[in-house]
Design a protein around this motif. Structure first.
Motif, mmCIF file in Angstrom:
data_model
loop_
_atom_site.group_PDB
_atom_site.id
_atom_site.type_symbol
_atom_site.label_atom_id
_atom_site.label_comp_id
_atom_site.label_asym_id
_atom_site.label_seq_id
_atom_site.Cartn_x
_atom_site.Cartn_y
_atom_site.Cartn_z
ATOM 1 N N ASP A 63 67.883 -1.722 21.751
ATOM 2 C CA ASP A 63 67.500 -2.418 20.523
ATOM 3 C C ASP A 63 68.470 -3.575 20.304
ATOM 4 O OD1 ASP A 63 65.863 -2.338 17.913
ATOM 5 O OD2 ASP A 63 67.922 -2.438 17.189
ATOM 6 N N VAL A 64 67.920 -4.757 20.057
ATOM 7 C CA VAL A 64 68.736 -5.943 19.806
ATOM 8 C C VAL A 64 68.468 -6.416 18.379
ATOM 9 C CG1 VAL A 64 69.312 -8.278 20.572
ATOM 10 C CG2 VAL A 64 68.530 -6.583 22.241
ATOM 11 N N PRO A 65 69.499 -6.517 17.536
ATOM 12 C CA PRO A 65 69.276 -6.944 16.151
ATOM 13 C C PRO A 65 68.883 -8.415 16.075
ATOM 14 C CG PRO A 65 71.616 -6.737 16.590
ATOM 15 C CD PRO A 65 70.912 -6.220 17.810
ATOM 16 N N GLU A 66 68.874 -8.937 14.883
ATOM 17 C CA GLU A 66 68.337 -10.279 14.625
ATOM 18 C C GLU A 66 68.846 -11.314 15.623
ATOM 19 O OE1 GLU A 66 67.741 -13.098 10.749
ATOM 20 O OE2 GLU A 66 69.778 -12.424 11.160
ATOM 21 N N ILE A 67 67.899 -12.083 16.119
ATOM 22 C CA ILE A 67 68.207 -13.168 17.050
ATOM 23 C C ILE A 67 67.583 -14.449 16.519
ATOM 24 C CG2 ILE A 67 67.556 -14.119 19.291
ATOM 25 C CD1 ILE A 67 68.268 -11.623 20.605
ATOM 26 N N VAL A 68 68.335 -15.525 16.569
ATOM 27 C CA VAL A 68 67.844 -16.833 16.139
ATOM 28 C C VAL A 68 68.042 -17.808 17.292
ATOM 29 C CG1 VAL A 68 68.063 -18.716 14.486
ATOM 30 C CG2 VAL A 68 68.427 -16.363 13.731
ATOM 31 N N GLY A 69 66.985 -18.514 17.654
ATOM 32 C CA GLY A 69 67.076 -19.522 18.695
ATOM 33 C C GLY A 69 66.317 -20.771 18.305
ATOM 34 N N SER A 70 66.485 -21.819 19.069
ATOM 35 C CA SER A 70 65.787 -23.074 18.821
ATOM 36 C C SER A 70 65.268 -23.613 20.141
ATOM 37 C CB SER A 70 66.724 -24.105 18.176
ATOM 38 O OG SER A 70 67.254 -23.636 16.953
ATOM 39 N N PHE A 71 64.246 -24.446 20.069
ATOM 40 C CA PHE A 71 63.764 -25.102 21.273
ATOM 41 C C PHE A 71 63.178 -26.451 20.917
ATOM 42 C CE2 PHE A 71 60.315 -22.396 19.770
ATOM 43 C CZ PHE A 71 59.214 -23.244 19.784
ATOM 44 N N ILE A 126 59.506 -21.571 12.924
ATOM 45 C CA ILE A 126 59.749 -22.553 11.876
ATOM 46 C C ILE A 126 59.650 -23.937 12.492
ATOM 47 C CG2 ILE A 126 61.345 -23.305 10.068
ATOM 48 C CD1 ILE A 126 62.678 -20.525 10.331
ATOM 49 N N PRO A 127 58.521 -24.651 12.280
ATOM 50 C CA PRO A 127 58.355 -25.979 12.881
ATOM 51 C C PRO A 127 59.420 -26.950 12.397
ATOM 52 C CG PRO A 127 56.273 -25.133 12.036
ATOM 53 C CD PRO A 127 57.353 -24.236 11.513
ATOM 54 N N GLY A 128 59.791 -27.855 13.249
ATOM 55 C CA GLY A 128 60.787 -28.853 12.919
ATOM 56 C C GLY A 128 61.351 -29.448 14.182
ATOM 57 N N VAL A 129 62.416 -30.204 14.064
ATOM 58 C CA VAL A 129 63.070 -30.792 15.222
ATOM 59 C C VAL A 129 64.544 -30.401 15.173
ATOM 60 C CG1 VAL A 129 63.589 -32.925 16.472
ATOM 61 C CG2 VAL A 129 61.471 -32.730 15.155
ATOM 62 N N PRO A 130 64.993 -29.378 15.918
ATOM 63 C CA PRO A 130 64.181 -28.589 16.836
ATOM 64 C C PRO A 130 63.389 -27.508 16.100
ATOM 65 C CG PRO A 130 66.415 -27.759 16.842
ATOM 66 C CD PRO A 130 66.424 -28.963 15.927
ATOM 67 N N THR A 131 62.427 -26.930 16.801
ATOM 68 C CA THR A 131 61.683 -25.798 16.266
ATOM 69 C C THR A 131 62.551 -24.544 16.370
ATOM 70 O OG1 THR A 131 59.592 -26.798 16.928
ATOM 71 C CG2 THR A 131 59.580 -24.429 16.509
ATOM 72 N N GLN A 180 60.154 -30.533 25.182
ATOM 73 C CA GLN A 180 60.593 -29.926 26.439
ATOM 74 C C GLN A 180 59.732 -28.731 26.791
ATOM 75 O OE1 GLN A 180 62.137 -26.739 27.108
ATOM 76 N NE2 GLN A 180 62.351 -27.249 29.283
ATOM 77 N N MET A 181 59.373 -27.927 25.763
ATOM 78 C CA MET A 181 58.539 -26.757 26.011
ATOM 79 C C MET A 181 57.172 -27.185 26.517
ATOM 80 S SD MET A 181 58.852 -23.421 25.837
ATOM 81 C CE MET A 181 60.134 -23.090 24.632
ATOM 82 N N ARG A 182 56.611 -28.229 25.889
ATOM 83 C CA ARG A 182 55.320 -28.743 26.330
ATOM 84 C C ARG A 182 55.385 -29.202 27.781
ATOM 85 N NH1 ARG A 182 53.937 -34.758 25.058
ATOM 86 N NH2 ARG A 182 55.567 -34.769 26.647
ATOM 87 N N SER A 183 56.427 -29.981 28.107
ATOM 88 C CA SER A 183 56.572 -30.485 29.472
ATOM 89 C C SER A 183 56.768 -29.354 30.473
ATOM 90 C CB SER A 183 57.759 -31.461 29.544
ATOM 91 O OG SER A 183 57.557 -32.565 28.690
ATOM 92 N N ALA A 184 57.530 -28.325 30.077
ATOM 93 C CA ALA A 184 57.786 -27.203 30.975
ATOM 94 C C ALA A 184 56.506 -26.435 31.263
ATOM 95 C CB ALA A 184 58.845 -26.280 30.372
ATOM 96 N N ILE A 185 55.656 -26.246 30.235
ATOM 97 C CA ILE A 185 54.394 -25.542 30.432
ATOM 98 C C ILE A 185 53.486 -26.336 31.356
ATOM 99 C CG2 ILE A 185 52.294 -24.737 29.299
ATOM 100 C CD1 ILE A 185 54.005 -24.075 26.850
ATOM 101 N N VAL A 186 53.398 -27.649 31.128
ATOM 102 C CA VAL A 186 52.528 -28.491 31.946
ATOM 103 C C VAL A 186 53.010 -28.550 33.396
ATOM 104 C CG1 VAL A 186 51.703 -30.854 32.294
ATOM 105 C CG2 VAL A 186 51.759 -29.883 29.993
ATOM 106 N N ALA A 187 54.325 -28.731 33.568
ATOM 107 C CA ALA A 187 54.871 -28.919 34.915
ATOM 108 C C ALA A 187 55.252 -27.610 35.599
ATOM 109 C CB ALA A 187 56.093 -29.837 34.843
ATOM 110 N N GLY A 188 55.303 -26.496 34.838
ATOM 111 C CA GLY A 188 55.706 -25.226 35.433
ATOM 112 C C GLY A 188 57.179 -25.131 35.717
ATOM 113 N N THR A 189 57.995 -25.786 34.881
ATOM 114 C CA THR A 189 59.436 -25.777 35.087
ATOM 115 C C THR A 189 60.107 -24.821 34.097
ATOM 116 O OG1 THR A 189 59.574 -27.761 33.681
ATOM 117 C CG2 THR A 189 59.507 -28.099 36.060
#
Length: 282
Positions: free
Chosen positions: A256-264, A140-145, A268-277
């Motif tokens: 088996d793990v039931p419903e999980i909801v997280g945000s990111f 679900i796009p947004g701030v945060p996603t 930060q995700m973009r920077s982590a992918i680029v920098a490998g962090t």
């Protein structure tokens, strides 16, 4: 026109005209965004390029954007970390592992993701191998996603020694260890009973089989032991243990793990992918 501007123009042209959209086109666009040259430029720009994603996340445009976001994330993470050690913080738990593969596929209105990890350390507990399949995934796009899954299927292997080390941190009445042929030794902390046992789990029911036992060094007849299967309840995050079987020095498990909801934070995700962090999902 700059590469960033031309890329964003392609995104807007694709998503403002439903007639021009197709799953293959969305994947193709994702691959363009993940070109190594794009990563080099990506890291030099501000987070302003994320504004269109935040606007789309407000619900004013289309539901098709998650295809591109999912493609960006899965292929970006795999291209940056595939075959390498990846570190992440997932819902408060720290993990490191070597990422063998990561796939995301659309299944009707949702996605299915599949990640294969080896040499995993989950909150410092070692797991030999793990495959995680996420069902009913929604981005679900947004701030945060936001990231939502109806349930997770987790299969893998852990060494008997590592599993026993983890169980001993629970401060049980029994002190556990490794016996001959990979069996488990159990010593009661107060009653001076020693036992050699094996165990397995099926549908949240723990079955313990006593091979031999003694009290103060005196052998106790096996028929004296009738251990009632033990229900596994109150596991963290409502985890359900479908199966767990010992094979020599390893234990194979299916959880088996039931419903999980997280945000990111997409920046930060973009920077982590680029920098490998470290990747962070909270």
């Amino acid at each position: 026109m700059s590469p960033v501007a031309s890329t964003l123009e392609a995104i807007m042209a694709t998503y403002f005209d439903p007639r021009s959209w197709s799953p293959l086109r969305a994947v193709g666009l994702g691959r363009r965004l993940l070109d190594p040259g794009w990563f080099e430029q990506w890291s030099s720009f501000t987070t302003a390029w994320l504004d269109p994603f935040a606007d789309f996340g407000a619900g004013a445009v289309t539901a098709l954007l998650p295809d591109v976001l999912m493609t960006l994330l899965s292929e970006g993470i795999l291209s940056r970390f595939g075959g390498q050690v990846i570190s992440a913080t997932l819902l408060g738990s720290d993990m490191t592992a070597t990422l063998e593969s990561l796939e995301a596929r659309r299944r009707g209105a949702h996605f299915e993701t599949r990640a294969v990890l080896r040499g995993l350390r989950w909150n410092r507990h070692p797991i030999e191998h793990m495959t995680v399949v996420g069902h009913g995934m929604r981005l679900i796009p947004g701030v945060p996603t936001k990231l939502r899954s109806t349930h997770l299927d987790i299969t893998g292997t852990i060494s008997t020694a590592a599993l026993i080390g983890w169980l001993n941190t629970w401060q049980l009445d029994w002190r556990l260890g490794i016996g001959p042929d990979g069996l488990i030794t159990a010593r009661h902390r107060r009653l001076r009973i020693r036992a050699l046992v094996d165990a397995s789990v099926t549908n949240d029911l723990l079955t313990v089989r006593v091979r031999q036992a003694s009290w103060l060094g005196v052998r106790i007849p096996r028929r004296a032991f009738a251990v009632t299967p033990i229900p596994l309840s109150n596991l963290p995050k409502q985890i359900s243990v479908r199966t767990a079987e010992r094979e020599g020095e390893l234990v194979r498990f299916h959880v088996d793990v039931p419903e999980i909801v997280g945000s990111f934070d997409l920046a930060q995700m973009r920077s982590a992918i680029v920098a490998g962090t470290t990747l962070i999902i909270f």
